[in-house]
Design an enzyme around this catalytic site. Structure first.
Site, mmCIF file in Angstrom:
data_model
loop_
_atom_site.group_PDB
_atom_site.id
_atom_site.type_symbol
_atom_site.label_atom_id
_atom_site.label_comp_id
_atom_site.label_asym_id
_atom_site.label_seq_id
_atom_site.Cartn_x
_atom_site.Cartn_y
_atom_site.Cartn_z
ATOM 1 C CE1 TYR A 4 -1.563 -2.765 -3.603
ATOM 2 C CE2 TYR A 4 -3.301 -1.158 -3.953
ATOM 3 C CZ TYR A 4 -1.965 -1.461 -3.765
ATOM 4 O OH TYR A 4 -1.019 -0.445 -3.728
ATOM 5 C CE LYS A 60 1.238 2.414 -2.934
ATOM 6 N NZ LYS A 60 1.110 1.721 -1.646
ATOM 7 C CG HIS A 70 2.475 -1.076 -6.028
ATOM 8 N ND1 HIS A 70 2.322 -2.080 -5.099
ATOM 9 C CD2 HIS A 70 2.597 -1.682 -7.242
ATOM 10 C CE1 HIS A 70 2.313 -3.254 -5.730
ATOM 11 N NE2 HIS A 70 2.485 -3.040 -7.020
ATOM 12 C CD GLU A 100 1.826 -5.524 -9.398
ATOM 13 O OE1 GLU A 100 2.735 -4.681 -9.489
ATOM 14 O OE2 GLU A 100 1.578 -6.139 -8.343
ATOM 15 C CG ASN A 106 3.487 2.506 0.933
ATOM 16 O OD1 ASN A 106 2.753 2.907 0.026
ATOM 17 N ND2 ASN A 106 3.659 1.223 1.183
HETATM 18 P P1 CMP Z 1 1.971 -1.608 -1.570
HETATM 19 O O1 CMP Z 1 3.401 -1.914 -1.773
HETATM 20 O O2 CMP Z 1 1.267 -0.849 -2.638
HETATM 21 O O3 CMP Z 1 1.181 -2.983 -1.350
HETATM 22 C C1 CMP Z 1 -0.002 -3.061 -0.582
HETATM 23 C C2 CMP Z 1 -0.325 -1.798 0.122
HETATM 24 O O4 CMP Z 1 -1.220 -1.933 1.198
HETATM 25 C C3 CMP Z 1 0.949 -1.256 0.769
HETATM 26 O O5 CMP Z 1 1.809 -0.779 -0.201
HETATM 27 C C4 CMP Z 1 0.380 -0.239 1.729
HETATM 28 O O6 CMP Z 1 0.007 0.959 1.071
HETATM 29 C C5 CMP Z 1 -0.882 -0.963 2.164
HETATM 30 N N1 CMP Z 1 -0.704 -1.700 3.425
HETATM 31 C C6 CMP Z 1 0.069 -2.764 3.655
HETATM 32 N N2 CMP Z 1 -0.079 -3.196 4.927
HETATM 33 C C7 CMP Z 1 -0.981 -2.375 5.496
HETATM 34 C C8 CMP Z 1 -1.562 -2.307 6.784
HETATM 35 N N3 CMP Z 1 -1.247 -3.200 7.728
HETATM 36 N N4 CMP Z 1 -2.464 -1.341 7.006
HETATM 37 C C9 CMP Z 1 -2.783 -0.454 6.036
HETATM 38 N N5 CMP Z 1 -2.267 -0.471 4.793
HETATM 39 C C10 CMP Z 1 -1.371 -1.421 4.522
#
Ligand code: CMP
Length: 152
Positions: free
Chosen positions: A49, A9, A115, A126, A112
């Site tokens: 998403y 990311k 993904h 995906e 984080n």
């Molecule tokens: P990812 O695994 O890419 O899947 C969805 C993404 O949304 C997740 O990683 C985070 O980056 C983001 N995400 C998930 N939950 C939250 C939350 N409660 N608040 C903000 N971002 C979130």
């Protein structure tokens, strides 16, 4: 063999962690069979998403994921979908176990770093979203006989 999609990311690219994180997948014995740097558009973010579009955090997530380039890659290996998710750790870097990628490098729920597809259907969808079939290179690294037994 399974294939899964990962995205390094924008936070991963900006923090110059791409090499260290790709190394974790390579060290595990997983095989990178496609990879490219690209800009995620708002349209692509909404497709990727789709299950989160109605959630309150989606506007922030879209701004984040479209805010700088990402690196998309297809990773192949035995049980790759589960293995890659376990290497990443829990969604929030604050909750992810030490030793996982997020546990070691992230202190955020949104930022984080990586993904990864969460199941076979998501992986197929995906991979198709980010790569044309011709962009995926099927190859067997010469080290393969030293990574697993023939019958595994
Ligand atoms: P990812 O695994 O890419 O899947 C969805 C993404 O949304 C997740 O990683 C985070 O980056 C983001 N995400 C998930 N939950 C939250 C939350 N409660 N608040 C903000 N971002 C979130």
């Amino acid at each position: 063999m399974e294939r899964t999609l990962i995205l390094l990311k924008p936070d991963c690219v900006q923090r110059r962690l791409m090499g260290r994180i790709l190394t974790r997948f390579e060290d595990k014995g997983l095989n990178i069979v496609a990879m490219k740097m690209m800009q995620v558009t708002p349209e692509l973010a909404k497709h990727h998403y789709a299950e989160h579009v109605e959630k309150p955090f989606y506007p922030g997530l879209e701004k984040f994921i479209t805010g700088a380039p990402v690196v998309a890659a297809v990773i192949e290996g035995l049980e790759a979908i589960r293995v890659v998710r376990e290497l990443l750790g829990a969604t929030s870097g604050l909750k992810a176990a030490a030793g996982t990628i997020r546990g070691d490098f992230s202190s955020s729920r949104q930022m984080n770093l990586v993904h990864a597809s969460d199941g076979p259907e998501a992986a197929a969808r995906e991979i198709e979203l980010y790569f044309a079939a011709g962009e995926i290179c099927a190859y067997s690294p010469t080290v393969t006989p030293w990574l697993k037994a023939d019958d595994e």
